[in-house]
Design an enzyme around this catalytic site. Structure first.
Site, PDB file in Angstrom:
ATOM      1  N   MET A 119     -10.500  35.096  81.019  1.00 49.37           N
ATOM      2  CA  MET A 119      -9.455  36.077  80.695  1.00 49.37           C
ATOM      3  C   MET A 119      -9.883  37.454  81.192  1.00 49.37           C
ATOM      4  O   MET A 119      -9.350  38.479  80.735  1.00 49.37           O
ATOM      5  CB  MET A 119      -9.185  36.091  79.189  1.00 49.37           C
ATOM      6  CG  MET A 119      -8.689  34.733  78.686  1.00 49.37           C
ATOM      7  SD  MET A 119      -7.666  34.819  77.211  1.00 49.37           S
ATOM      8  CE  MET A 119      -8.818  35.514  76.047  1.00 49.37           C
ATOM      9  N   HIS A 156     -18.374  39.811  81.734  1.00 48.15           N
ATOM     10  CA  HIS A 156     -19.727  40.265  81.395  1.00 48.15           C
ATOM     11  C   HIS A 156     -20.717  39.220  81.916  1.00 48.15           C
ATOM     12  O   HIS A 156     -20.307  38.243  82.569  1.00 48.15           O
ATOM     13  CB  HIS A 156     -19.859  40.489  79.889  1.00 48.15           C
ATOM     14  CG  HIS A 156     -19.353  39.337  79.062  1.00 48.15           C
ATOM     15  ND1 HIS A 156     -19.956  38.099  79.078  1.00 48.15           N
ATOM     16  CD2 HIS A 156     -18.289  39.222  78.225  1.00 48.15           C
ATOM     17  CE1 HIS A 156     -19.310  37.281  78.265  1.00 48.15           C
ATOM     18  NE2 HIS A 156     -18.280  37.931  77.750  1.00 48.15           N
ATOM     19  N   GLY A 205     -22.150  36.851  80.588  1.00 47.81           N
ATOM     20  CA  GLY A 205     -21.842  35.483  80.160  1.00 47.81           C
ATOM     21  C   GLY A 205     -20.922  34.810  81.180  1.00 47.81           C
ATOM     22  O   GLY A 205     -21.164  33.681  81.619  1.00 47.81           O
ATOM     23  N   HIS A 206     -19.872  35.521  81.582  1.00 50.87           N
ATOM     24  CA  HIS A 206     -18.959  34.963  82.597  1.00 50.87           C
ATOM     25  C   HIS A 206     -19.684  34.761  83.927  1.00 50.87           C
ATOM     26  O   HIS A 206     -19.456  33.773  84.625  1.00 50.87           O
ATOM     27  CB  HIS A 206     -17.784  35.912  82.842  1.00 50.87           C
ATOM     28  CG  HIS A 206     -16.892  36.128  81.679  1.00 50.87           C
ATOM     29  ND1 HIS A 206     -16.868  37.296  80.968  1.00 50.87           N
ATOM     30  CD2 HIS A 206     -15.971  35.314  81.091  1.00 50.87           C
ATOM     31  CE1 HIS A 206     -15.967  37.220  80.003  1.00 50.87           C
ATOM     32  NE2 HIS A 206     -15.415  36.024  80.052  1.00 50.87           N
ATOM     33  N   SER A 251     -19.771  38.801  74.500  1.00 52.87           N
ATOM     34  CA  SER A 251     -18.340  38.560  74.313  1.00 52.87           C
ATOM     35  C   SER A 251     -17.587  39.818  74.722  1.00 52.87           C
ATOM     36  O   SER A 251     -18.075  40.939  74.502  1.00 52.87           O
ATOM     37  CB  SER A 251     -18.059  38.276  72.831  1.00 52.87           C
ATOM     38  OG  SER A 251     -16.679  38.405  72.560  1.00 52.87           O
TER      39      SER A 251
HETATM   40  O1  PAF Z   1     -12.538  31.157  76.956  1.00 52.09           O
HETATM   41  C1  PAF Z   1     -11.616  31.824  77.480  1.00 52.09           C
HETATM   42  O2  PAF Z   1     -11.829  32.877  78.082  1.00 52.09           O
HETATM   43  C2  PAF Z   1     -10.188  31.321  77.379  1.00 52.09           C
HETATM   44  O3  PAF Z   1      -9.952  30.709  76.147  1.00 52.09           O
HETATM   45  C3  PAF Z   1      -9.794  30.387  78.536  1.00 52.09           C
HETATM   46  C4  PAF Z   1     -10.626  29.118  78.548  1.00 52.09           C
HETATM   47  C5  PAF Z   1      -9.949  31.120  79.853  1.00 52.09           C
HETATM   48  C6  PAF Z   1      -8.327  29.969  78.394  1.00 52.09           C
HETATM   49  O4  PAF Z   1      -7.469  31.064  78.421  1.00 52.09           O
END
Ligand code: PAF
Length: 286
Positions: free
Chosen positions: A30, A34, A36-37, A187
């Site tokens: 979304m 950060h 984590g992503h 987060s």
């Molecule tokens: O974990 C997230 O960021 C969201 O729940 C996801 C998996 C991208 C779905 O919108």
């Protein structure tokens, strides 16, 4: 890195790679990326050179009084990070592209029972929103693999179950939780914490760690697990958290631990001010 706002455009970009025999990996996000992503993107890059990242703040998974409008949006920074990490395609649909007929009468994917426990108790529409959009992203991208963070343990569980139940041809890969130096799980919502809340926030992981140490290897002692949950709850409350839940579950079934349980997961959701934090730790029952 190619940017696509339209499904048609994205499918055309992927089709070429699929025909060339490339393994396609999807990292749904979304945005407000950060470390984590970034770890998810790196994991995806270990699997394949062709990585599709989606950024879509999915309205379907936010309840009425939740933070959809205020959810942090940092597209410029996100794009620069993804470019640096070698993502191949960034999919950036808007709500109209994803839900052209609106959300009211939308076909939804729901994983019963498991969508209503733990976080699902206080966020009743959340998980149906997640499984619906993830299913849709799987249909759009048709990835061979998709990477999700283990911080959202229940989300990952539900996605794996959806994939199994619906025989979706996607390998779901989990990536370990990334933590700040003081232990706080990374987060996007950490940005909402005030300075004083940010000082308190690492206590969540600290208490989980202490509880895990108390329970690891003692999974057959169901009374000890129950006492440990209660104590963690009390300690966190005293520190200033408003507790949603602190629970120990069987990590393979997400149900209450039983004598045959092999792997346990300690899950917590708690609010500081108006910021809801989640965290979890897994450990062996024996
Ligand atoms: O974990 C997230 O960021 C969201 O729940 C996801 C998996 C991208 C779905 O919108």
């Amino acid at each position: 890195m190619q940017r696509c706002k339209r499904i048609k455009e994205l499918r055309a970009a992927i089709r070429v790679k699929r025909h060339a025999g490339q393994h396609i990996v999807l990292v749904p996000t979304m945005g407000n990326l950060h470390d984590g992503h970034i770890s998810l993107v790196r994991k995806a890059r270990e699997i394949s050179d062709f990585v599709v990242v989606s950024i879509f703040v999915n309205p379907l998974q936010f309840g009425e009084n939740e933070d959809l409008d205020n959810y942090p949006r940092t597209l410029e920074e996100d794009q620069a990070k993804l470019q640096r990490e070698g993502a191949s395609v960034l999919f950036l649909p808007d709500a109209n592209e994803m839900y052209p007929d609106g959300q009211q009468d939308l076909t939804r994917v729901s994983v019963p029972k498991f969508n209503a426990m733990l976080c699902g108790v206080s966020r009743p529409v959340h998980f149906d929103g997640v499984t619906t959009v993830v299913n849709k992203l799987f249909n759009i991208v048709q990835p061979d693999s998709a990477v999700f963070g283990e911080k959202d343990f229940q989300q990952l569980f539900l996605i794996r179950k959806m994939v199994k139940d619906l025989s979706l041809p996607v390998e779901v890969v989990g990536a370990p939780i990334m933590r700040e130096k003081d232990g706080l799980a990374m987060s996007s919502r950490n940005n909402y914490l005030s300075d004083s809340e940010r000082n308190i926030a690492p206590a969540l992981s600290r208490v989980l760690q202490e509880t895990k140490e108390r329970c690891a290897g003692k999974g057959k002692d169901l009374e000890l697990l129950r006492q440990a949950e209660l104590q963690a709850n009390t300690v966190l409350k005293e520190i200033g958290f408003d507790i949603d839940y602190v629970q120990i579950r069987d990590a393979d079934t997400l149900l209450a631990p039983a004598l045959e349980t092999k792997q346990l997961v300690l899950l917590a959701a708690a609010t500081l001010g108006s910021t809801r934090l989640i965290d979890n730790m897994t450990f062996s029952a024996d």
